[in-house]
Design a protein around this motif. Structure first.
Motif, PDB file in Angstrom:
ATOM      1  N   UNK A 594     -19.857  31.272  -7.483  1.00 25.81           N
ATOM      2  CA  UNK A 594     -19.828  32.579  -6.824  1.00 25.81           C
ATOM      3  C   UNK A 594     -20.171  33.714  -7.772  1.00 25.81           C
ATOM      4  N   UNK A 595     -19.996  33.495  -9.077  1.00 29.46           N
ATOM      5  CA  UNK A 595     -20.158  34.563 -10.066  1.00 29.46           C
ATOM      6  C   UNK A 595     -21.577  35.119 -10.031  1.00 29.46           C
ATOM      7  N   UNK A 596     -21.662  36.460  -9.914  1.00 24.26           N
ATOM      8  CA  UNK A 596     -22.957  37.131  -9.974  1.00 24.26           C
ATOM      9  C   UNK A 596     -23.668  37.261  -8.645  1.00 24.26           C
ATOM     10  N   UNK A 597     -23.141  36.639  -7.606  1.00 24.63           N
ATOM     11  CA  UNK A 597     -23.802  36.686  -6.306  1.00 24.63           C
ATOM     12  C   UNK A 597     -23.179  37.765  -5.419  1.00 24.63           C
ATOM     13  N   UNK A 598     -23.985  38.290  -4.502  1.00 24.80           N
ATOM     14  CA  UNK A 598     -23.482  39.274  -3.553  1.00 24.80           C
ATOM     15  C   UNK A 598     -22.849  38.558  -2.365  1.00 24.80           C
ATOM     16  N   UNK A 599     -22.057  39.301  -1.607  1.00 25.83           N
ATOM     17  CA  UNK A 599     -21.383  38.708  -0.453  1.00 25.83           C
ATOM     18  C   UNK A 599     -22.383  38.260   0.605  1.00 25.83           C
ATOM     19  N   UNK A 600     -23.494  39.008   0.753  1.00 29.73           N
ATOM     20  CA  UNK A 600     -24.486  38.611   1.753  1.00 29.73           C
ATOM     21  C   UNK A 600     -25.203  37.329   1.341  1.00 29.73           C
ATOM     22  N   UNK A 601     -25.384  37.133   0.030  1.00 31.91           N
ATOM     23  CA  UNK A 601     -26.009  35.888  -0.450  1.00 31.91           C
ATOM     24  C   UNK A 601     -25.083  34.692  -0.260  1.00 31.91           C
ATOM     25  N   UNK A 602     -23.794  34.910  -0.404  1.00 29.45           N
ATOM     26  CA  UNK A 602     -22.833  33.811  -0.307  1.00 29.45           C
ATOM     27  C   UNK A 602     -22.566  33.401   1.140  1.00 29.45           C
ATOM     28  N   UNK A 603     -22.584  34.365   2.049  1.00 26.24           N
ATOM     29  CA  UNK A 603     -22.324  34.091   3.484  1.00 26.24           C
ATOM     30  C   UNK A 603     -21.030  33.310   3.675  1.00 26.24           C
ATOM     31  N   UNK A 604     -19.948  33.749   3.002  1.00 31.25           N
ATOM     32  CA  UNK A 604     -18.673  33.030   3.087  1.00 31.25           C
ATOM     33  C   UNK A 604     -18.114  33.065   4.502  1.00 31.25           C
ATOM     34  N   UNK A 605     -18.281  34.201   5.180  1.00 27.97           N
ATOM     35  CA  UNK A 605     -17.744  34.290   6.540  1.00 27.97           C
ATOM     36  C   UNK A 605     -18.471  33.309   7.465  1.00 27.97           C
ATOM     37  N   UNK A 606     -19.796  33.233   7.328  1.00 31.16           N
ATOM     38  CA  UNK A 606     -20.570  32.359   8.212  1.00 31.16           C
ATOM     39  C   UNK A 606     -20.320  30.882   7.913  1.00 31.16           C
ATOM     40  N   UNK A 607     -20.189  30.541   6.624  1.00 33.70           N
ATOM     41  CA  UNK A 607     -20.050  29.126   6.239  1.00 33.70           C
ATOM     42  C   UNK A 607     -18.623  28.608   6.383  1.00 33.70           C
ATOM     43  N   UNK A 608     -17.640  29.454   6.058  1.00 32.80           N
ATOM     44  CA  UNK A 608     -16.255  28.976   5.988  1.00 32.80           C
ATOM     45  C   UNK A 608     -15.324  29.649   7.002  1.00 32.80           C
ATOM     46  N   UNK A 609     -15.758  30.727   7.634  1.00 34.46           N
ATOM     47  CA  UNK A 609     -14.929  31.384   8.641  1.00 34.46           C
ATOM     48  C   UNK A 609     -13.857  32.301   8.080  1.00 34.46           C
ATOM     49  N   UNK A 610     -13.906  32.609   6.773  1.00 34.15           N
ATOM     50  CA  UNK A 610     -12.900  33.488   6.176  1.00 34.15           C
ATOM     51  C   UNK A 610     -13.534  34.844   5.872  1.00 34.15           C
ATOM     52  N   UNK A 611     -12.683  35.859   5.816  1.00 36.81           N
ATOM     53  CA  UNK A 611     -13.135  37.212   5.504  1.00 36.81           C
ATOM     54  C   UNK A 611     -12.533  37.673   4.184  1.00 36.81           C
ATOM     55  N   UNK A 612     -13.305  38.447   3.436  1.00 35.54           N
ATOM     56  CA  UNK A 612     -12.805  39.039   2.187  1.00 35.54           C
ATOM     57  C   UNK A 612     -12.300  40.433   2.502  1.00 35.54           C
ATOM     58  N   UNK A 613     -10.981  40.628   2.321  1.00 36.21           N
ATOM     59  CA  UNK A 613     -10.354  41.907   2.659  1.00 36.21           C
ATOM     60  C   UNK A 613     -10.360  42.878   1.483  1.00 36.21           C
ATOM     61  N   UNK A 614     -10.273  42.346   0.251  1.00 40.17           N
ATOM     62  CA  UNK A 614     -10.149  43.234  -0.907  1.00 40.17           C
ATOM     63  C   UNK A 614     -10.564  42.491  -2.165  1.00 40.17           C
TER      64      UNK A 614
END
Length: 741
Positions: A594-614
């Motif tokens: 994950x280091x160095x990548x943007x949130x849009x590049x990682x697509x964590x919400x789309x792939x894993x269904x979790x949201x980053x709150x803070x």
């Protein structure tokens, strides 16, 4: 011949035995507490084939110091603010569990023919779970991110406070040797009084002191000051009739509210570990193996009562509080053990000589067994839930789900509830403060003034006036200050129903203020005329100087609230709690992808269904980060999702490395600073630093060149090597000589 004190010999023997056993238990991946207890058994008086401790009295003193630091560290993790935020679910679960386990322990003891005092202490021993064992088990099993873990931690916070209350009540009961309701009530009220007083005084004074001396506080002075504060509170607790453990716990909980809490916890950890080890070894020294053999059946019965009783009581408490069946089952099985507080309660019975010799080793044996079973019970909790879900009647499961959903709704407070809650807190807090001022005034201030400054009646008058001056802001806050103006105005407008009760509340407050003034004056003069005149003067003064008193009191209150909320303000996080999801904090490992990548590049919400709150980056807080926000090593990320979703994403945050890469296999010790002298035969002679291939071939970096007495630090990469250059290189120890030799 030099004589070595017995205490040093015994201490060396204890720590040597503890060192060996803890290494063994670390190797077999078992809790170190059990290793300490085994060490105590080996060096105790009951096993003769190895050297044993001879000066038991001194060891017990060390052990008592161990209890003090153990409770101090628990207080640092406790925090009154955490207790307030625990919520109804954890409070209800803890109370149900403690009440049921007290009853189960008492009934089990009486059923086995034990005395009443043994049975009562057994109930106390079984009522408190082990914070240390549960936290360690959660870390090893990797379940701290799951929803039930938050509930378990909340229950443990409440249990810590209940355990302190039990220590006071059991001490009172042991000394009186009978259940005297009035005496118990007095003990509870006395404890509540001093808890409120110490908390208010501690939060006002200690953080202020730490902030004022912050620039002078290096690690050494912070350690000394922290331990000094702990021991001062221990002395104060003993002075007013409580145990040293209570004083240590209270000071720990006060320091837990400061911005220096984590630093203090880190600095005192080694001190706590050392003395706690001695305490647990002393626990093992009291175990007689013969008693364990003779009482094998009671040990088995109490172990089963602990596991089943805690599972049923904790699970039932969680269900009553509105938790889902799955969370309730996981919570019940996680809390099914006893630990450090149980040892302290058992030690109390031994020190007061009110319990039988067999109770202590039985408690330790049950703790050891339940410590072993805890990780397996936590692992089995989810499969056991699925087993229950399959086999329980569907109507029951659906009914529990409906009950859980219905209790999760948001509750609103009426104006009356808001007002009564505020008035209650106002009366309790200021009554405690005023009672303390009255006590200090006639017990300490007046004798000091009459003995050292002004004797006779004049000294008494001066003491009385000074005490009244100190009391005045708090009398104004108790009797006159407006509280919750908005709610009060809403209620006052409803003339038909609410004005009478509101007037009664105001009269009650003024009457309490007059009572405290009269109570103070009565300590100095017992003539009613003097009391009446003084009351008239002080009440008149409060009304006349109301605005000045308000300003002074507001400054005191602002200082208190600033100290109380400063730590929380530094780590403020948004609160999100929708449906069955929950928040968890994950740390990005430096080797994570994950280091160095943007949130849009990682697509964590789309792939894993979790949201980053803070995202917490050092002292920087980034709430609800945008799609272009990058992640960096050691970022603390607050994510929201279900247990299964968080379990999947947790592996991504922790990261992994390819062990076949040269960078990973390269030993750190091979990277050194070396000196090389260049001559005409050197392979790099006449070449520039860049073209020499030093970086590529040796994984090295030229940091300095000494040429004809001139020293060049961090030379330019275009500099050419000359004959007799002394070159300083940081690089691979083995490869540099191959290239430059």
């Amino acid at each position: 011949m030099i004589h070595l004190p017995v205490l040093i010999t015994d201490l060396g023997l204890i720590l040597a035995a503890a060192g060996v056993t803890t290494l063994l238990f670390k190797r077999i991946k078992q809790p170190l507490v059990l290793g300490y207890i085994l060490a105590g058994l080996l060096v105790g008086p009951h096993i003769k084939f190895i050297p044993t401790v001879t000066d038991n009295e001194s060891i017990h003193i060390w052990a008592e110091i161990g209890v003090i630091f153990l409770l101090f560290s628990l207080g640092l993790e406790f925090s009154f603010k955490k207790l307030v935020k625990v919520g109804g679910s954890a409070s209800i679960t803890a109370i149900v569990e403690v009440v049921f386990m007290l009853l189960i322990g008492f009934v089990a003891g009486k059923a086995m023919g034990w005395s009443t005092m043994d049975s009562i202490f057994l109930g106390g021993i079984l009522s408190v779970s082990s914070t240390t064992i549960i936290i360690r088990a959660f870390e090893e099993l990797g379940v701290k991110h799951k929803k039930f873990a938050g509930l378990v931690f909340g229950v443990l916070i409440v249990e810590d406070l209940v355990a302190i209350l039990l220590l006071v009540l059991l001490s009172t009961l042991a000394l009186s040797q009978q259940f005297a309701g009035a005496q118990m009530l007095i003990s509870i009220l006395k404890l509540a009084f001093f808890l409120v007083l110490w908390f208010i005084g501690g939060i006002f004074l200690v953080p202020t002191f730490l902030k004022a001396t912050k620039k002078l506080m290096n690690d050494e002075t912070m350690l000394v000051v922290s331990i000094a504060l702990c021991l001062l509170m221990v002395l104060l607790a003993v002075k007013v009739g409580f145990s040293p453990a209570l004083g240590a716990f209270i000071m720990g909980s006060i320091l837990a509210e400061t911005t220096q809490a984590e630093r203090i916890e880190h600095l005192t950890k080694s001190v706590k570990d050392l003395f706690a080890a001695i305490f647990f070894v002393s626990v093992g020294m009291l175990i007689d193996p013969k008693i364990l053999v003779d009482y094998a059946v009671p040990i088995l019965i109490i172990t089963l009562a602990t596991i089943l009783g805690k599972f049923l009581s904790s699970g039932m408490g969680a269900l009553i509080s509105g938790q889902p069946l799955k969370t309730s089952v996981q919570t019940g099985l996680s809390l099914a053990q006893i630990g450090e507080f149980s040892f302290i309660i058992a030690t109390l019975g031994v020190s007061l000589k009110v319990t039988s010799d067999f109770l202590y080793p039985i408690a330790v044996a049950v703790s050891a067994i339940t410590t072993f079973t805890t990780p397996y019970l936590i692992k089995a909790s989810e499969p056991f839930y699925f087993f229950l879900e399959r086999n329980l009647p569907k109507k029951w499961v659906e009914g529990l789900n409906r009950y859980s959903s219905s209790t999760a709704g948001i509750t609103t407070m009426s104006d009356w509830k808001i007002l009564l809650k505020s008035y209650t807190f106002n009366i309790i807090i200021h009554s405690v403060i005023l009672t303390a001022i009255v006590f200090l005034g006639y017990r300490y201030l007046q004798p000091f003034i009459t003995a050292n400054l002004i004797d006779g009646n004049n000294g008494i008058v001066v003491s009385l006036v000074l005490t009244l001056v100190i009391m005045t802001p708090f009398l104004w806050a108790l009797a006159i200050r407006r509280i919750e103006r908005k709610a009060y105005s809403h209620l006052w407008l409803n003339k038909k129903y609410t004005r009478g009760p509101l007037v009664a509340l105001e009269i009650l407050r003024i009457a309490l203020g007059i009572f405290f003034v009269g109570f103070l004056i009565f300590q100095f003069y017992n003539t009613w005329l003097a009391i009446a005149i003084a009351i008239i003067l002080i009440v008149s003064g409060m009304f006349i100087f109301s605005r000045k008193l308000q300003g002074f009191y507001n400054r005191l209150e602002s200082r208190f609230l600033l100290n109380l909320n400063e730590r929380e303000a530094q780590n403020k996080q948004p609160e999100i709690l929708p449906w069955d999801t929950h928040l968890a904090e994950l740390v990005i490992a430096p080797e994570s992808k994950l280091v160095g990548q943007t949130l849009v590049e990682l697509s964590i919400r789309e792939k894993y269904g979790v949201n980053i709150a803070l995202i917490e980056r050092g002292k920087i807080m980034i709430p609800t980060p945008g799609r272009d926000e990058r992640l960096f090593p050691n970022d603390k990320v607050l994510v929201i999702g279900t247990d299964n979703q968080l379990a999947l994403v947790k592996e991504l945050f922790e990261g992994s490395v390819d062990e076949n890469t040269e960078e990973v296999s390269f030993p750190k010790k091979d990277m050194t600073l070396q000196k090389v002298v260049i001559n005409a035969n050197s392979p790099v002679y006449g070449q520039s630093i860049r073209s020499s291939g030093i970086r590529e071939t040796t994984q090295g970096l030229v940091v300095g060149i000494e040429r004809k007495g001139e020293r060049i630090l961090n030379p330019d990469s275009n500099m050419v090597f000359e004959n007799e250059d002394v070159v300083w290189i940081v690089g691979n120890t083995r490869k540099i000589p191959e290239l430059l030799g």
